[in-house]
Scaffold this active site. Sequence first.
Site, PDB file in Angstrom:
ATOM      1  N   TYR A  65       0.881  -1.150   0.000  1.00 23.83           N
ATOM      2  CA  TYR A  65       0.000   0.000   0.000  1.00 23.83           C
ATOM      3  C   TYR A  65       0.926   1.209   0.000  1.00 23.83           C
ATOM      4  CZ  TYR A  65      -3.430  -3.257   2.106  1.00 23.83           C
ATOM      5  OH  TYR A  65      -4.241  -4.316   2.388  1.00 23.83           O
ATOM      6  N   CYS A  68       1.481   2.686   3.485  1.00 19.03           N
ATOM      7  CA  CYS A  68       1.812   1.778   4.586  1.00 19.03           C
ATOM      8  C   CYS A  68       3.225   2.039   5.095  1.00 19.03           C
ATOM      9  CB  CYS A  68       1.683   0.339   4.101  1.00 19.03           C
ATOM     10  SG  CYS A  68       2.425  -0.892   5.201  1.00 19.03           S
ATOM     11  N   PHE A  70       5.236   0.230   6.944  1.00 23.58           N
ATOM     12  CA  PHE A  70       6.125  -0.934   6.848  1.00 23.58           C
ATOM     13  C   PHE A  70       6.541  -1.207   5.405  1.00 23.58           C
ATOM     14  CE2 PHE A  70       3.450  -1.652  10.637  1.00 23.58           C
ATOM     15  CZ  PHE A  70       4.464  -1.599  11.591  1.00 23.58           C
ATOM     16  N   CYS A  71       5.638  -0.959   4.468  1.00 21.97           N
ATOM     17  CA  CYS A  71       5.989  -1.095   3.049  1.00 21.97           C
ATOM     18  C   CYS A  71       7.057  -0.083   2.677  1.00 21.97           C
ATOM     19  CB  CYS A  71       4.756  -0.889   2.174  1.00 21.97           C
ATOM     20  SG  CYS A  71       3.443  -2.099   2.439  1.00 21.97           S
TER      21      CYS A  71
END
Length: 289
Positions: A65, A68, A70-71
């Site tokens: 995403y 996001c 963490f992405c």
Amino acid sequence: TCTGSNIRCFSQGSNQFGLYYPSSVRKVAGNVRCISVASSSLAQDVVNDSSRPSFVPKDVVLYLYEACPFCNEVKAFLDYYNVPYKVVEVIPIFKKEIKWSEYKKVPILMVDGVQMVDSTDIIDKLYQRIHPENSASISEEERKWLGWVDNHLVHVLSPNIYRNYKEALESFNYITSHGNFTFTQRVIAKYGGATAMCFVSKKLKEKHNITDECKALYGAAETWVYALKDRRFLGGSNPNLADLAVFGVSRPIRYLQSGKDMVEHTRVGEWYTRMEKDVGESARIDSVS
């Protein structure tokens, strides 16, 4: 839901990463995080125009995403180490792009057909393959701040990205303009996603006892600046994994209104600018439809 820790990882396969390092390669990113690495065969070569080790697998695809944290942590690592990668923007409402995987969250990184999940685990494994000469332990300071990113910083970000409906729409407008969305998907994702994330943001504030999301964000930024102790980076002259983690998870917010407010009201801007320069241009190549 984005997630970055305490997640089971599905089979990583048994491909062998084969890396070649020129004698001029400098060590960067500090000591390695605690890592248990399975063997695998991925890389063909090392391309290094800036004395930074970088491997080039045949095919790296990141399912994410755009907003996001963490992405974006994984993206920051890949960018810093010049690892070319393709992107598949996952539509949060439908998630059809990751229907093929048993793992229904992001990020998912496919490296020459090998599935990796969980941002921490992905970075651990890739780092070990880039720096196999390093020990499997890290300094207490770096470990402390990596934990702080996962256990504190990420929790104050979403309430700020989606702190009201107007800013949630701003965020989803950015997300949908960067992904491979049809017009209908863009409208549904933008307005449906903004509404849903405003609700989620409220729940996150309650869960983590955040009464003032702006104050929590500014406090986190100042805490990080204090941790630097007048160093260019936590890693000293070069960023370490904690620097990359803080930079990565904060990227989704930096140029939204809440991120602009953070830089205006804290001292984190100078460090962030140094990180942008050191991480360099994105290693992202053509997206996958």
